[in-house]
Design an enzyme around this catalytic site. Structure first.
Site, PDB file in Angstrom:
ATOM      1  N   THR A   1      -9.979   1.282 -19.013  1.00  0.00           N
ATOM      2  CA  THR A   1      -9.482   0.489 -17.898  1.00  0.00           C
ATOM      3  C   THR A   1     -10.654   0.011 -17.047  1.00  0.00           C
ATOM      4  O   THR A   1     -11.769   0.533 -17.166  1.00  0.00           O
ATOM      5  CB  THR A   1      -8.547   1.316 -17.000  1.00  0.00           C
ATOM      6  OG1 THR A   1      -9.284   2.417 -16.446  1.00  0.00           O
ATOM      7  CG2 THR A   1      -7.341   1.832 -17.777  1.00  0.00           C
TER       8      THR A   1
ATOM      9  N   ASP B   1       0.866  -1.173   0.000  1.00  0.00           N
ATOM     10  CA  ASP B   1       0.000   0.000   0.000  1.00  0.00           C
ATOM     11  C   ASP B   1       0.903   1.224   0.000  1.00  0.00           C
ATOM     12  O   ASP B   1       1.687   1.432   0.940  1.00  0.00           O
ATOM     13  CB  ASP B   1      -0.888  -0.018   1.247  1.00  0.00           C
ATOM     14  CG  ASP B   1      -1.864   1.147   1.320  1.00  0.00           C
ATOM     15  OD1 ASP B   1      -1.684   2.134   0.572  1.00  0.00           O
ATOM     16  OD2 ASP B   1      -2.808   1.072   2.128  1.00  0.00           O
ATOM     17  N   VAL B   2       0.822   2.039  -1.047  1.00  0.00           N
ATOM     18  CA  VAL B   2       1.753   3.166  -1.175  1.00  0.00           C
ATOM     19  C   VAL B   2       1.502   4.264  -0.144  1.00  0.00           C
ATOM     20  O   VAL B   2       2.286   5.213  -0.052  1.00  0.00           O
ATOM     21  CB  VAL B   2       1.743   3.773  -2.597  1.00  0.00           C
ATOM     22  CG1 VAL B   2       2.262   2.779  -3.627  1.00  0.00           C
ATOM     23  CG2 VAL B   2       0.365   4.301  -2.971  1.00  0.00           C
TER      24      VAL B   2
ATOM     25  N   SER C   1      -1.960  12.618 -16.022  1.00  0.00           N
ATOM     26  CA  SER C   1      -3.280  12.571 -16.652  1.00  0.00           C
ATOM     27  C   SER C   1      -3.535  13.829 -17.450  1.00  0.00           C
ATOM     28  O   SER C   1      -2.998  14.908 -17.143  1.00  0.00           O
ATOM     29  CB  SER C   1      -4.368  12.422 -15.576  1.00  0.00           C
ATOM     30  OG  SER C   1      -5.664  12.585 -16.130  1.00  0.00           O
TER      31      SER C   1
ATOM     32  N   TYR D   1      -9.364  15.111  -8.367  1.00  0.00           N
ATOM     33  CA  TYR D   1      -8.462  14.300  -9.185  1.00  0.00           C
ATOM     34  C   TYR D   1      -7.511  15.188  -9.988  1.00  0.00           C
ATOM     35  O   TYR D   1      -6.305  14.935 -10.046  1.00  0.00           O
ATOM     36  CB  TYR D   1      -9.286  13.409 -10.117  1.00  0.00           C
ATOM     37  CG  TYR D   1      -8.463  12.497 -10.978  1.00  0.00           C
ATOM     38  CD1 TYR D   1      -7.781  11.414 -10.421  1.00  0.00           C
ATOM     39  CD2 TYR D   1      -8.369  12.697 -12.352  1.00  0.00           C
ATOM     40  CE1 TYR D   1      -7.023  10.564 -11.220  1.00  0.00           C
ATOM     41  CE2 TYR D   1      -7.616  11.857 -13.150  1.00  0.00           C
ATOM     42  CZ  TYR D   1      -6.943  10.797 -12.579  1.00  0.00           C
ATOM     43  OH  TYR D   1      -6.188   9.956 -13.368  1.00  0.00           O
TER      44      TYR D   1
END
Length: 251
Positions: free
Chosen positions: A182, A55-56, A134, A147
Site C-alpha cells: 500500500t 475524520d473518524v 492486522s 500499532y
C-alpha cells in the site's frame, strides 16, 4: 466478470480513499453495491462511489456523514471499518500523545462509525460489519508495539461485537492482513536506510515470499460482507501469505 452479489445493497467504507479501503470500495462497487467512502481525503474514491469527507476521530462528523450517506443511498447494509494509521517503535518509543492518537483512530474510530451505522444496519436483512485488523494482532512484530496493541484491541472488539449483535441479524467479522503493498508501506520503505533490503526482508517473512495485494484483502472483505458468508460471524480471516500459521523449514 464479478458476480453482482451486492446488487441492491449499500456499503460504507471508512478510509476508502486509498490503499486497502480503495480496493474494498472498488470491489464492492464492481459487485453491484452502492458505495460511500468516508475519508479525510475522499478525492481518491473510485468512480461512481460517493466520497464523503470525514475524520473518524470526530463523533459529530461521523454521525453527520453516515446520515448523509443513508439519505443518498436509501439505507445501509454493509460497514467496512478500515480507517487506520500506523506507528513504529517499541513500548518506550512513542509519546503518550501518539498512543492516544493511534487508539483514537484505530479503535475509537471503529466504535464511532459502528455506533452511527448500527441503527441502519439493524433495519437490513443483509447486515454485515467487517473490520480491518492486522497480522500484528496475533504475531509479535519488532518495533510495532503501539500499532500491535491497537490492532489487538480491534480483533477482541470484533469478537465481542459479533456476540452482541448476532441476535439482531448483524454479522461481525474481521480480516487480518499481512504486510500489504500500500502507499503507507511504500512510505515506510522510503525512510529505511536501504529500502530494497527492507522490502526483501518484508517479503521473506511471509511464506509466500511476496507482499499481500490490496485486492486480495478486498476479496476477503467482500466474502465476509456478502451473502455467501451468511453463516459466518465472529471470524478472524487471515490474509497474510501464511505468516501467522505456517512454520517453514529452511533447507
Amino acid at each position: 466478470m464479478s458476480k453482482p452479489d451486492f446488487e441492491g445493497l449499500a456499503a460504507v467504507v471508512t478510509g476508502g480513499g486509498s490503499g486497502i479501503g480503495l480496493a474494498v470500495a472498488s470491489t464492492l462497487a464492481d459487485r453491484g453495491a452502492a458505495v460511500a467512502c468516508l475519508d479525510v481525503d475522499p478525492s481518491g474514491a473510485p468512480a461512481g462511489a460517493l466520497g464523503v469527507s470525514c475524520d473518524v476521530t470526530d463523533e459529530h462528523a461521523v454521525t453527520e456523514a453516515v446520515e448523509h450517506v443513508v439519505r443518498r443511498l436509501g439505507g445501509l447494509d454493509v460497514l467496512v471499518n478500515n480507517a487506520g494509521i500506523g506507528a513504529q517503535g517499541s513500548v518506550e518509543s512513542n509519546s503518550y500523545e501518539e498512543w492516544n492518537r493511534v487508539f483514537d483512530v484505530n479503535v475509537l474510530g471503529l466504535v464511532r462509525a459502528t455506533r452511527a451505522c448500527l441503527p441502519h444496519l439493524r433495519a437490513s436483512a443483509s447486515a454485515a460489519i467487517v473490520n480491518t485488523c492486522s497480522i500484528a494482532a496475533t504475531a509479535g512484530l519488532p518495533q510495532r508495539a503501539l500499532y500491535s496493541a491497537s490492532k489487538g484491541a480491534v480483533q477482541s472488539l470484533t469478537l465481542a461485537m459479533a456476540a452482541d449483535h448476532v441476535t439482531e441479524g448483524v454479522r461481525v467479522n474481521c480480516v487480518n492482513p499481512g504486510t500489504v503493498d500500500t502507499p503507507w508501506v511504500r512510505r515506510l520503505l522510503s525512510t529505511a536506510a536501504d529500502p530494497e533490503d527492507e522490502l526483501r526482508a518484508l517479503r521473506a517473512r511471509q511464506p509466500t515470499g511476496r507482499l499481500v495485494t490490496a485486492e486480495e484483502v478486498a476479496g476477503a472483505v467482500a466474502y465476509l460482507a456478502g451473502p455467501d458468508a451468511g453463516a459466518t460471524t465472529g471470524t478472524v480471516l487471515a490474509v497474510d501469505g501464511g505468516m501467522n500459521g505456517l512454520r517453514l523449514r529452511n533447507e
